[in-house]
Design a protein around this motif. Structure first.
Motif, short mmCIF file in Angstrom:
data_model
loop_
_atom_site.label_atom_id
_atom_site.label_comp_id
_atom_site.label_asym_id
_atom_site.label_seq_id
_atom_site.Cartn_x
_atom_site.Cartn_y
_atom_site.Cartn_z
N ARG A 7 1.02 -1.21 -0.04
CA ARG A 7 -0.09 0.01 -0.04
C ARG A 7 0.96 1.32 -0.03
O ARG A 7 1.79 1.12 0.77
CB ARG A 7 -0.87 0.20 1.37
CG ARG A 7 -2.09 1.11 1.17
CD ARG A 7 -2.92 0.71 2.24
NE ARG A 7 -2.33 0.21 3.45
CZ ARG A 7 -2.94 0.27 4.78
NH1 ARG A 7 -4.21 0.91 4.64
NH2 ARG A 7 -2.60 -0.25 5.66
N ALA A 8 0.37 2.17 -0.60
CA ALA A 8 1.33 3.60 -0.72
C ALA A 8 0.50 4.47 0.01
O ALA A 8 -0.87 4.72 -0.25
CB ALA A 8 1.46 3.84 -2.29
N LEU A 13 6.41 6.80 -1.35
CA LEU A 13 6.57 5.86 -0.18
C LEU A 13 5.71 4.59 -0.02
O LEU A 13 4.60 4.94 0.12
CB LEU A 13 6.44 6.55 1.18
CG LEU A 13 6.82 5.76 2.49
CD1 LEU A 13 8.17 5.53 2.74
CD2 LEU A 13 6.36 6.93 3.71
N GLU A 14 6.19 3.56 0.06
CA GLU A 14 5.50 2.40 -0.15
C GLU A 14 5.64 1.34 1.03
O GLU A 14 6.73 1.24 1.47
CB GLU A 14 5.43 1.54 -1.37
CG GLU A 14 5.11 2.27 -2.60
CD GLU A 14 5.14 1.37 -3.89
OE1 GLU A 14 4.15 0.23 -3.83
OE2 GLU A 14 5.90 1.47 -4.56
N ILE A 65 9.08 -0.39 1.53
CA ILE A 65 9.53 -0.92 0.05
C ILE A 65 10.42 0.05 -0.20
O ILE A 65 10.20 1.18 -0.75
CB ILE A 65 8.44 -1.31 -0.78
CG1 ILE A 65 7.29 -2.30 -0.26
CG2 ILE A 65 9.00 -1.72 -2.06
CD1 ILE A 65 6.38 -2.50 -1.00
N ILE A 66 11.75 -0.38 -0.60
CA ILE A 66 12.79 0.37 -1.30
C ILE A 66 12.87 0.34 -2.46
O ILE A 66 13.66 -0.86 -2.96
CB ILE A 66 14.09 0.45 -0.06
CG1 ILE A 66 13.83 0.83 1.13
CG2 ILE A 66 15.13 1.41 -0.76
CD1 ILE A 66 14.90 0.39 2.13
#
Length: 77
Positions: A7-8, A13-14, A65-66
């Motif tokens: 989800r964002a 940014l996630e 999540i990068i």
């Protein structure tokens, strides 16, 4: 363990979320060890913890999540 959801929350940014259900027989120290193990090995952090009337612990953990940008390399001709 359910499949992790993504989800964002903000643009760029996630977060990845994962849900865990632990039985009422699990002691408090066992739950703590379990969460510490998730944090140390997978980079997860606690998002939500709910203890139901039946004593079952429902835990939601999250991690960032990068995404890496693809590098373009040009070879000299």
């Amino acid at each position: 363990m359910a499949a992790a959801a993504r989800r964002a929350l903000k643009p760029g940014l996630e977060w990845e979320f994962d849900q865990h259900v632990l039985p009422r027989e699990a002691s408090r120290s066992a739950v703590t060890r379990y969460l510490v193990d998730l944090a140390e090995t997978g980079g997860w952090e606690l998002a939500r913890l709910a203890i139901g009337n039946d004593g079952v612990r429902r835990i939601v953990v999250k991690r960032k999540i990068i995404r890496q940008q693809r590098q373009l390399y040009f070879l000299p001709v």
